[in-house]
Design a protein around this motif. Sequence first.
Motif, PDB file in Angstrom:
ATOM      1  N   GLN A   1       0.845  -1.189   0.000  1.00  0.00           N
ATOM      2  CA  GLN A   1       0.000   0.000   0.000  1.00  0.00           C
ATOM      3  C   GLN A   1       0.879   1.238   0.000  1.00  0.00           C
ATOM      4  O   GLN A   1       2.066   1.174   0.343  1.00  0.00           O
ATOM      5  CB  GLN A   1      -0.918   0.014   1.238  1.00  0.00           C
ATOM      6  CG  GLN A   1      -1.956  -1.091   1.246  1.00  0.00           C
ATOM      7  CD  GLN A   1      -2.813  -1.043   2.506  1.00  0.00           C
ATOM      8  OE1 GLN A   1      -2.517  -0.302   3.430  1.00  0.00           O
ATOM      9  NE2 GLN A   1      -3.868  -1.846   2.529  1.00  0.00           N
ATOM     10  N   GLN A   2       0.278   2.358  -0.374  1.00  0.00           N
ATOM     11  CA  GLN A   2       1.010   3.617  -0.362  1.00  0.00           C
ATOM     12  C   GLN A   2       1.486   3.924   1.053  1.00  0.00           C
ATOM     13  O   GLN A   2       0.797   3.667   2.040  1.00  0.00           O
ATOM     14  CB  GLN A   2       0.116   4.744  -0.869  1.00  0.00           C
ATOM     15  CG  GLN A   2       0.813   6.076  -1.030  1.00  0.00           C
ATOM     16  CD  GLN A   2      -0.113   7.164  -1.536  1.00  0.00           C
ATOM     17  OE1 GLN A   2      -1.312   6.929  -1.671  1.00  0.00           O
ATOM     18  NE2 GLN A   2       0.423   8.334  -1.800  1.00  0.00           N
ATOM     19  N   ASP A   3       2.712   4.473   1.179  1.00  0.00           N
ATOM     20  CA  ASP A   3       3.324   4.878   2.446  1.00  0.00           C
ATOM     21  C   ASP A   3       3.704   3.699   3.340  1.00  0.00           C
ATOM     22  O   ASP A   3       4.057   3.892   4.498  1.00  0.00           O
ATOM     23  CB  ASP A   3       2.408   5.835   3.229  1.00  0.00           C
ATOM     24  CG  ASP A   3       2.144   7.126   2.467  1.00  0.00           C
ATOM     25  OD1 ASP A   3       3.043   7.549   1.720  1.00  0.00           O
ATOM     26  OD2 ASP A   3       1.052   7.684   2.608  1.00  0.00           O
ATOM     27  N   LYS A   4       3.602   2.449   2.827  1.00  0.00           N
ATOM     28  CA  LYS A   4       4.090   1.289   3.569  1.00  0.00           C
ATOM     29  C   LYS A   4       5.536   1.007   3.170  1.00  0.00           C
ATOM     30  O   LYS A   4       6.039   1.509   2.172  1.00  0.00           O
ATOM     31  CB  LYS A   4       3.217   0.062   3.285  1.00  0.00           C
ATOM     32  CG  LYS A   4       1.761   0.227   3.686  1.00  0.00           C
ATOM     33  CD  LYS A   4       1.602   0.336   5.189  1.00  0.00           C
ATOM     34  CE  LYS A   4       0.131   0.403   5.581  1.00  0.00           C
ATOM     35  NZ  LYS A   4      -0.060   0.534   7.039  1.00  0.00           N
ATOM     36  N   GLU A   5       6.197   0.186   3.962  1.00  0.00           N
ATOM     37  CA  GLU A   5       7.578  -0.181   3.648  1.00  0.00           C
ATOM     38  C   GLU A   5       7.620  -0.972   2.341  1.00  0.00           C
ATOM     39  O   GLU A   5       6.715  -1.768   2.056  1.00  0.00           O
ATOM     40  CB  GLU A   5       8.172  -1.014   4.782  1.00  0.00           C
ATOM     41  CG  GLU A   5       8.429  -0.229   6.061  1.00  0.00           C
ATOM     42  CD  GLU A   5       9.450   0.875   5.854  1.00  0.00           C
ATOM     43  OE1 GLU A   5      10.478   0.604   5.189  1.00  0.00           O
ATOM     44  OE2 GLU A   5       9.215   2.007   6.323  1.00  0.00           O
ATOM     45  N   PRO A   6       8.672  -0.788   1.525  1.00  0.00           N
ATOM     46  CA  PRO A   6       8.744  -1.540   0.269  1.00  0.00           C
ATOM     47  C   PRO A   6       8.928  -3.031   0.510  1.00  0.00           C
ATOM     48  O   PRO A   6       9.619  -3.442   1.442  1.00  0.00           O
ATOM     49  CB  PRO A   6       9.969  -0.925  -0.424  1.00  0.00           C
ATOM     50  CG  PRO A   6      10.783  -0.327   0.671  1.00  0.00           C
ATOM     51  CD  PRO A   6       9.812   0.125   1.701  1.00  0.00           C
ATOM     52  N   ILE A   7       8.294  -3.835  -0.321  1.00  0.00           N
ATOM     53  CA  ILE A   7       8.453  -5.281  -0.229  1.00  0.00           C
ATOM     54  C   ILE A   7       9.385  -5.806  -1.320  1.00  0.00           C
ATOM     55  O   ILE A   7       9.745  -6.978  -1.320  1.00  0.00           O
ATOM     56  CB  ILE A   7       7.093  -5.998  -0.301  1.00  0.00           C
ATOM     57  CG1 ILE A   7       6.352  -5.629  -1.589  1.00  0.00           C
ATOM     58  CG2 ILE A   7       6.254  -5.669   0.916  1.00  0.00           C
ATOM     59  CD1 ILE A   7       5.008  -6.336  -1.734  1.00  0.00           C
ATOM     60  N   PHE A   8       9.752  -4.937  -2.262  1.00  0.00           N
ATOM     61  CA  PHE A   8      10.736  -5.333  -3.286  1.00  0.00           C
ATOM     62  C   PHE A   8      11.412  -4.068  -3.789  1.00  0.00           C
ATOM     63  O   PHE A   8      10.747  -3.074  -4.069  1.00  0.00           O
ATOM     64  CB  PHE A   8      10.049  -6.065  -4.441  1.00  0.00           C
ATOM     65  CG  PHE A   8      11.021  -6.707  -5.399  1.00  0.00           C
ATOM     66  CD1 PHE A   8      11.677  -7.886  -5.067  1.00  0.00           C
ATOM     67  CD2 PHE A   8      11.293  -6.129  -6.631  1.00  0.00           C
ATOM     68  CE1 PHE A   8      12.566  -8.487  -5.940  1.00  0.00           C
ATOM     69  CE2 PHE A   8      12.185  -6.715  -7.507  1.00  0.00           C
ATOM     70  CZ  PHE A   8      12.825  -7.903  -7.157  1.00  0.00           C
ATOM     71  N   THR A   9      12.726  -4.112  -3.899  1.00  0.00           N
ATOM     72  CA  THR A   9      13.509  -2.940  -4.291  1.00  0.00           C
ATOM     73  C   THR A   9      14.513  -3.309  -5.373  1.00  0.00           C
ATOM     74  O   THR A   9      15.206  -4.325  -5.268  1.00  0.00           O
ATOM     75  CB  THR A   9      14.263  -2.353  -3.084  1.00  0.00           C
ATOM     76  OG1 THR A   9      13.323  -1.974  -2.079  1.00  0.00           O
ATOM     77  CG2 THR A   9      15.084  -1.135  -3.493  1.00  0.00           C
TER      78      THR A   9
END
Length: 817
Positions: free
Chosen positions: A605-613
């Motif tokens: 979701q927006q403003d959540k921590e990234p799950i893939f970078t």
Amino acid sequence: MDSIAIKVWRYDAKHLVPNKMRDFFCTINLDQEEVFRTQVVEKSLSPYFGEEFYFEIPRTFQWLSFYIYDKSVLQKDLRIGKVAIKKEDLCNYTGKENWFTLQPVDSNSEVQGKVHLELKLNELITDNGSVCQQLVVHIKECHGLPLINGQNCDPYATVSLVGPSRNDQKKTKVKKKTSNPQFNETFYFEVTRSSSYTKKSQFQVEEEDIEKLEVRVDLWNNGNLVQDIFLGEIKVPVKVLRNDSFQAWYLLQPRENGNKSSKTDDLGSLRLNICYTEDCVLPSEYYASLRNLLLKSSDVQPISASAAYILCEVCRDKYDAVLPLVRLLLHHHKLVPFVAAVAELDLKDTQEANTIFRGNSLATRCVDEMMKIVGKHYLKVTLKPVIDEICESPKPCEIDPIKLREGDNVETNMENLRYYVDKVFREIVRSSISCPTLMCDVFYSLRHLAAKRFPNDPHVQYSAVSSFVFLRFFAVAVVSPHTFHLRPHHPDAQTSRTLTLISKAIQTLGSWGSLTKSKLSSFKETFMCEFFKTFQEEKFTESVKKFLDDVSSTESKEPSGLSEPIHLKEGEMYKRAQGRTRIGKKNFKKRWFCLTSREFTYHKQQDKEPIFTIPIKNILAVEKLDESSFNKKNMFQVLHGEKPLYIQANNCVEASEWIEALCRVTRCNQKRLSFYHPSAFLNGNWLCCKATVENTVGCARCTADVPADTQIEIDGDRETERIYSLFTINMSKLQKLEEACGSIAVYQGPRKEPDDYSNFTIEDSVATFHTLKQIIDTVEKLNESHEKYRKKRSSRMSFPSFMITRARRILFHLCLC
């Protein structure tokens, strides 16, 4: 690539059910693919939208359509009606303002796509010696069929030979889940009955029979348990096949009664103002003379005798000329001296310091367009965090007693508004370090020109800059965050009102000297006057002064410590799962994507921590993905060290923008690939080349790299072509101006036909005459080049006129109101 600028103003629903207020919004569609939508206007029968859209069109299209919706909370949004304009008809509405009557929306009129047919008329001799004639219809494929309920359709085709007393029909197989079905089926029809053999060398069809026969191909979506949906049809007279056979792409058409309605006035109307041009962009060397003439404008004395200035003066709407001119001058680093020159001319006509740069002059328009182009990132790093807070955690801020809701407390609302205004103001005055150098250079010129024009006014040097940076830049972005890509969606009505009040406050705070007691009495709204009494503090004036000093300085700004990553783009899209689901199939999931100058990430979701970078330095290529890979449109792939990341955008415009942004930020990566696979690796092989090794070298060459020395993506040739088109349209004005300058220079006599140039400044008739002659000569040479190209192109066209071609880059400029 086509481009369209659209302004949607107003929808008048006066013919709908009276006294029933509705919540309306309007969508902009290429064929049936929605690319943009306006905000929802609540409780109205004549909603005012007043929104602008500008976007590049990455594909061909048949219709530019506008749909009016009635917003529903619990049910599906209701489509009230549409305005659909054929691409070839857009030029008919250029420069004209019209109310377009909305047409009903039904499956018979919702048509897009094309079909590839091969038609042939054969003469056959039967076993008994009789002669008959046979029609062969080979339906090869279709392309660009519409999505049905957001998914690829299950299309099939019916092929018919139709006449006054016959209707022979045959049907293809159904193709599953595709908008580009490959049929490759052949059908045979008896055109004439067998007859006795005659002595004629060739069999002749009776004229009355052949004139009345036609081939009809209808496309349908297989509904399985529900009714099949009509997708379009084409009709080809058999008489065109008399002497030859041919194959071609045919555009699907609606049924003949598809747009007819007995109640054409029941749905209301939409007010549109459309400006359309179609440009054929020649190779760069053809534009050298015109380009050089425009680029040296800032060196011409006086500036009113320059080609760039003359361009803006002869155009009926300055905006048409300013946009391509600013982009061209930016591209060649010539904008700052030109703006300084036209601003100095503008200041000569300004009599009072408090009216500086308030008009819609050439100088103000140039600065406005410059800020929109180069200030996008500056707005994001400055305003996006606080705009997000306002939109996601809204507090009531209405302070107009007339608009207060029941139970609202005006004192509490005023405190909330003050909190937001303080926060926005604080972010702005602290942002000078992020202001683009080009903007600083322009503001520096404006400041010193204003001080020179009004040497006895110590404040004018600040008001010259604040009138742009506060009033025309930050305040506009605050009130319309979606327009400047600060928010992905339109804010709701309450939040929009809050942003409007904040924008008004920022305009006032940024106006030099506006917080004095003498100024408070000049407020039009009493409630705003009361609100600003709480701002009577010297620190606001000093903060504005320091900020304006910083952004109008040419001194280099040293970034503090570790520079922050630049936020480039974000939005919601679908990505193919990297792992496997329980049933063993990879699916597509909705994710929030974010692109910065350092990394490309996606989040649940927006403003959540990234799950893939993916670090930007690790991206090897960004390319489109063939639709056949997953039977999904608008897909692209990001190639990096691991497996490709497959992403589906919401529409073709969004997909193109993401690909462009990713390509631009990775253009300097040293390990960029030269080849890639245009399709996916599925079931043990690449669908494109059938190679069975997953890490094998790609089978297609990567698209051209973006030039590394271009910070702003501008096609200089295309902008010059636009300017050439404007000169061509206004050639009669140029010639009359040339005649007038010659008359003034030689005879010093009275001007002739003053209506044609009475508003034009002729400071130096000799210099202006010289420039006009160069413009006219250059345009005439370009006319010859375009004519040669058109003849060359037409000589190569051996196919029917209804066949789709793309032999040139096209420009669309629409303004709707």
